[in-house]
Design an enzyme around this catalytic site. Structure first.
Site, PDB file in Angstrom:
ATOM      1  N   TRP A 184       0.864  -1.184   0.000  1.00 16.62           N
ATOM      2  CA  TRP A 184       0.000   0.000   0.000  1.00 16.62           C
ATOM      3  C   TRP A 184       0.890   1.220   0.000  1.00 16.62           C
ATOM      4  O   TRP A 184       1.872   1.278   0.757  1.00 16.62           O
ATOM      5  CB  TRP A 184      -0.915   0.046   1.223  1.00 16.62           C
ATOM      6  CG  TRP A 184      -1.600   1.383   1.282  1.00 16.62           C
ATOM      7  CD1 TRP A 184      -2.592   1.839   0.458  1.00 16.62           C
ATOM      8  CD2 TRP A 184      -1.259   2.482   2.145  1.00 16.62           C
ATOM      9  NE1 TRP A 184      -2.893   3.151   0.757  1.00 16.62           N
ATOM     10  CE2 TRP A 184      -2.104   3.572   1.780  1.00 16.62           C
ATOM     11  CE3 TRP A 184      -0.349   2.652   3.177  1.00 16.62           C
ATOM     12  CZ2 TRP A 184      -2.046   4.795   2.430  1.00 16.62           C
ATOM     13  CZ3 TRP A 184      -0.284   3.881   3.823  1.00 16.62           C
ATOM     14  CH2 TRP A 184      -1.135   4.933   3.444  1.00 16.62           C
ATOM     15  N   GLU A 225      -2.884  -2.956  -2.601  1.00 17.01           N
ATOM     16  CA  GLU A 225      -4.031  -2.417  -1.867  1.00 17.01           C
ATOM     17  C   GLU A 225      -4.441  -1.039  -2.366  1.00 17.01           C
ATOM     18  O   GLU A 225      -3.635  -0.102  -2.350  1.00 17.01           O
ATOM     19  CB  GLU A 225      -3.694  -2.323  -0.376  1.00 17.01           C
ATOM     20  CG  GLU A 225      -4.835  -1.758   0.466  1.00 17.01           C
ATOM     21  CD  GLU A 225      -4.490  -1.645   1.945  1.00 17.01           C
ATOM     22  OE1 GLU A 225      -3.333  -1.943   2.319  1.00 17.01           O
ATOM     23  OE2 GLU A 225      -5.382  -1.274   2.719  1.00 17.01           O
ATOM     24  N   LYS A 227      -6.864   2.518  -2.568  1.00 19.30           N
ATOM     25  CA  LYS A 227      -7.440   3.459  -1.601  1.00 19.30           C
ATOM     26  C   LYS A 227      -8.192   4.536  -2.380  1.00 19.30           C
ATOM     27  O   LYS A 227      -7.951   4.756  -3.562  1.00 19.30           O
ATOM     28  CB  LYS A 227      -6.330   4.064  -0.722  1.00 19.30           C
ATOM     29  CG  LYS A 227      -6.883   4.859   0.454  1.00 19.30           C
ATOM     30  CD  LYS A 227      -5.886   5.023   1.591  1.00 19.30           C
ATOM     31  CE  LYS A 227      -6.558   5.748   2.748  1.00 19.30           C
ATOM     32  NZ  LYS A 227      -5.658   5.868   3.914  1.00 19.30           N
ATOM     33  N   ASP A 258      -9.625  -2.912   1.111  1.00 18.58           N
ATOM     34  CA  ASP A 258      -9.762  -2.457   2.498  1.00 18.58           C
ATOM     35  C   ASP A 258     -11.161  -1.853   2.629  1.00 18.58           C
ATOM     36  O   ASP A 258     -11.554  -0.982   1.842  1.00 18.58           O
ATOM     37  CB  ASP A 258      -8.682  -1.395   2.797  1.00 18.58           C
ATOM     38  CG  ASP A 258      -8.712  -0.934   4.249  1.00 18.58           C
ATOM     39  OD1 ASP A 258      -7.669  -1.042   4.908  1.00 18.58           O
ATOM     40  OD2 ASP A 258      -9.782  -0.482   4.708  1.00 18.58           O
ATOM     41  N   HIS A 261     -11.789   1.854   2.306  1.00 16.69           N
ATOM     42  CA  HIS A 261     -11.182   2.553   1.162  1.00 16.69           C
ATOM     43  C   HIS A 261     -12.136   2.763  -0.009  1.00 16.69           C
ATOM     44  O   HIS A 261     -11.713   2.849  -1.154  1.00 16.69           O
ATOM     45  CB  HIS A 261      -9.949   1.789   0.670  1.00 16.69           C
ATOM     46  CG  HIS A 261      -8.810   1.843   1.645  1.00 16.69           C
ATOM     47  ND1 HIS A 261      -7.564   1.327   1.380  1.00 16.69           N
ATOM     48  CD2 HIS A 261      -8.723   2.338   2.904  1.00 16.69           C
ATOM     49  CE1 HIS A 261      -6.776   1.521   2.416  1.00 16.69           C
ATOM     50  NE2 HIS A 261      -7.456   2.122   3.368  1.00 16.69           N
ATOM     51  N   HIS A 285      -8.558  -6.244   3.896  1.00 14.97           N
ATOM     52  CA  HIS A 285      -8.276  -5.572   5.163  1.00 14.97           C
ATOM     53  C   HIS A 285      -9.641  -5.188   5.712  1.00 14.97           C
ATOM     54  O   HIS A 285     -10.314  -4.301   5.188  1.00 14.97           O
ATOM     55  CB  HIS A 285      -7.427  -4.308   4.960  1.00 14.97           C
ATOM     56  CG  HIS A 285      -5.966  -4.577   4.979  1.00 14.97           C
ATOM     57  ND1 HIS A 285      -5.034  -3.579   4.877  1.00 14.97           N
ATOM     58  CD2 HIS A 285      -5.260  -5.725   5.089  1.00 14.97           C
ATOM     59  CE1 HIS A 285      -3.816  -4.095   4.939  1.00 14.97           C
ATOM     60  NE2 HIS A 285      -3.918  -5.389   5.061  1.00 14.97           N
ATOM     61  N   ASP A 293     -12.022   7.001   6.388  1.00 12.98           N
ATOM     62  CA  ASP A 293     -11.257   5.763   6.583  1.00 12.98           C
ATOM     63  C   ASP A 293     -10.615   5.806   7.959  1.00 12.98           C
ATOM     64  O   ASP A 293      -9.410   5.914   8.113  1.00 12.98           O
ATOM     65  CB  ASP A 293     -10.177   5.654   5.494  1.00 12.98           C
ATOM     66  CG  ASP A 293      -9.350   4.382   5.680  1.00 12.98           C
ATOM     67  OD1 ASP A 293      -8.173   4.367   5.257  1.00 12.98           O
ATOM     68  OD2 ASP A 293      -9.871   3.412   6.276  1.00 12.98           O
ATOM     69  N   ASP A 295     -10.533   3.655  10.436  1.00  6.94           N
ATOM     70  CA  ASP A 295      -9.916   2.429  10.991  1.00  6.94           C
ATOM     71  C   ASP A 295     -10.387   2.130  12.414  1.00  6.94           C
ATOM     72  O   ASP A 295      -9.567   1.804  13.288  1.00  6.94           O
ATOM     73  CB  ASP A 295      -8.384   2.550  10.939  1.00  6.94           C
ATOM     74  CG  ASP A 295      -7.885   2.570   9.491  1.00  6.94           C
ATOM     75  OD1 ASP A 295      -7.425   3.625   9.036  1.00  6.94           O
ATOM     76  OD2 ASP A 295      -8.019   1.518   8.829  1.00  6.94           O
ATOM     77  N   ASP A 325      -7.457  -4.596   9.758  1.00 15.74           N
ATOM     78  CA  ASP A 325      -6.690  -3.346   9.696  1.00 15.74           C
ATOM     79  C   ASP A 325      -7.472  -2.254  10.403  1.00 15.74           C
ATOM     80  O   ASP A 325      -8.277  -1.551   9.800  1.00 15.74           O
ATOM     81  CB  ASP A 325      -6.423  -2.959   8.230  1.00 15.74           C
ATOM     82  CG  ASP A 325      -5.502  -1.751   8.137  1.00 15.74           C
ATOM     83  OD1 ASP A 325      -5.414  -1.145   7.056  1.00 15.74           O
ATOM     84  OD2 ASP A 325      -4.877  -1.399   9.166  1.00 15.74           O
TER      85      ASP A 325
HETATM   86  C1  LIG Z   1      -0.795   0.234   8.216  1.00 10.81           C
HETATM   87  C2  LIG Z   1      -1.419  -0.241   6.926  1.00 10.81           C
HETATM   88  O1  LIG Z   1      -0.453  -0.443   5.939  1.00 10.81           O
HETATM   89  C3  LIG Z   1      -2.435   0.764   6.447  1.00 10.81           C
HETATM   90  O2  LIG Z   1      -3.497   0.812   7.359  1.00 10.81           O
HETATM   91  C4  LIG Z   1      -2.980   0.448   5.042  1.00 10.81           C
HETATM   92  O3  LIG Z   1      -3.317  -0.935   4.947  1.00 10.81           O
HETATM   93  C5  LIG Z   1      -4.207   1.249   4.838  1.00 10.81           C
HETATM   94  O4  LIG Z   1      -5.310   0.749   4.883  1.00 10.81           O
HETATM   95  C6  LIG Z   1      -4.049   2.719   4.692  1.00 10.81           C
HETATM   96  O5  LIG Z   1      -5.266   3.372   4.709  1.00 10.81           O
HETATM   97 MN    MN Z   2      -5.513  -1.383   4.888  1.00 16.11          MN
END
Ligand SMILES: C[C@H](O)[C@H](O)[C@@H](O)C(=O)CO
Ligand code: MN
Length: 418
Positions: A184, A225, A227, A258, A261, A285, A293, A295, A325
């Site tokens: 990513w 990955e 985004k 993800d 994303h 993820h 986003d 998390d 994630d």
């Molecule tokens: C830490 C990870 O590489 C990061 O969260 C990545 O996976 C991501 O989702 C960035 O938005």
């Molecule tokens: Mn991620």
């Protein structure tokens, strides 16, 4: 009533729907979840020259007790793993290298810098997955890496990712299970670009160089990955979903989705079946975006259940590599891992206890009334009694009892760190 007696009553109810509960539990035992180490220390890592977190991602909260050393992080992971049923994997980032106090540049990382992680994984019967770290570094200061106009900067990151794929290969060789090495990058622009193509062309060229180094997929599998945006890349991200979906299909790599994303009304659950028609595998993820986003720790919400249902009803347990994630520093970080991972496993159990063939048949026959009625009715079936029985059988605490263990660990260990 005992856990077993509750289980028997619940099992009988599911069996009336034609669900084979024992078979469901046996399937569930086989599913490894890739648990992300970075929830344990707010994505700090162990580099000698510690860098501020960058890349358009953010960790909020200051709950005491974050891991500061590899030993503390591994101890915290062990505590969480002792509360999670099943055999799982740990997902590392390059910044978690252990270099004995020596400053090692990211493009010079080697397998030996992860020897202790491999020894630990072996002793705990864990698989390891990996991620190059293309953020929190001076060479990523202006938010561009593999797509940077400056060739030197691109070459540095190309060398770093190649080095990381070799570390992934080392994990695979040593542990007997291929590592997923997921790329990513934060590359993008805060405001409206005047040229979207050129950075994407450079990213493609960089990835082509990276993957020109052949690595046996028996030991390492590559993922890319996508985004939608980040802090500072609100207007444009080079590695968009369209870019990586195309790149992955054309180059036989895994496309990693993800769940944070995509646009707020877009759901990853709806993408799995379509992508698996054209790719042998995909990676996830699993995260929870709140407004952006963000998390957040995943909860057993409709989308998480739907992801589980899509994986199970498409018989894709061996086609979807499930990674987590999320990074929440406002709560106990061991609890965050435990809640999130148990919820991911609950989502799969919920799907395994769903009469998917019968529901598919209802849809084929156009009986959308019973399809809706049954899917809604299942939400109040005694799922918890099956889950508790599964946890008891897997020798992990049932119900909320795991939190007592976390609270004891916090009092004895975590609070002593600050
Ligand atoms: C830490 C990870 O590489 C990061 O969260 C990545 O996976 C991501 O989702 C960035 O938005
Ligand atoms: Mn991620």
């Amino acid at each position: 009533m005992s856990t077993f007696e509750n289980y028997q009553l619940a099992k009988a109810q599911y069996e009336k729907l034609g669900v084979d509960v024992e078979e469901a539990l046996n399937h569930l035992k086989q599913v490894p979840i890739s648990i992300h180490c970075w929830q344990g220390d707010d994505i700090s890592g162990f580099e000698v020259n510690q860098q501020e977190l960058s890349g358009g991602i953010d960790v909020t909260g200051n709950y005491p007790g974050k891991a500061r050393t590899p030993e503390e992080l591994r101890n915290d992971l062990e505590k969480a793993l002792s509360l999670i049923p099943g055999k799982h994997r740990v997902n590392l980032h390059a910044i978690y290298a252990e270099t004995n106090g020596e400053v090692v540049e990211r493009d010079k990382l080697e397998p030996k810098h992860f020897k202790k992680w491999v020894e630990w994984a072996k002793s705990h019967d864990l698989g390891l997955d990996f991620n190059p770290t293309l953020f929190s570094h001076p060479m990523a200061a202006d938010g561009l890496t593999l797509s940077h106009p400056n060739k030197e900067i691109r070459e540095f990151w190309i060398r770093h990712v190649i080095a990381c794929r070799k570390i992934g290969e080392y994990f695979g060789r040593e542990l007997g299970t291929p590592a997923l090495t997921n790329i990513w990058i934060p590359d993008g622009y805060k405001d409206i670009p005047s040229d979207r193509l050129t950075p994407r062309r450079r990213l493609k060229e960089s990835l082509d160089k990276i993957f020109s180094v052949q690595i046996n997929e028996k030991y390492n599998v590559d993922a890319v990955e996508s985004k939608l945006f980040g802090i500072g890349s609100e207007a444009y991200v080079v590695g968009s979903h369209e870019f990586y979906l195309g790149y992955a299909l054309k180059n036989n790599k895994l496309c990693l989705l993800d769940t944070g994303h995509f646009h707020p009304t877009e759901v990853v659950s709806n993408k799995i079946s379509a992508m698996l028609l054209f790719s042998d595998e995909l990676a996830l993820h699993v995260s929870r975006p709140v407004r952006w986003d963000s998390d957040h720790v995943i909860i057993l919400d409709d989308e998480l259940r739907e992801i589980g249902l899509e994986i199970i009803r498409n018989e894709a347990l061996n086609k979807v590599r499930i990674g987590l994630d999320f990074f929440d520093a406002s709560i106990n970080r061991v609890a965050a891992w435990t809640i999130g991972t148990r919820n991911m496993i609950k989502s799969l159990l919920y799907a395994l206890l769903t009469p998917n063939d019968y529901l598919r048949d209802l849809q084929e026959k156009g009986n959308f009334t019973e399809r809706l009625a049954l899917m809604e009715e299942l939400k109040t079936y005694p799922f918890g009694a099956i889950w508790d029985y599964y946890c008891e059988g897997m020798k992990v605490p049932t119900g909320m009892a795991w939190l007592d263990e976390v609270n004891k660990y916090e009092a004895a260990v975590l609070t002593k760190r600050d």
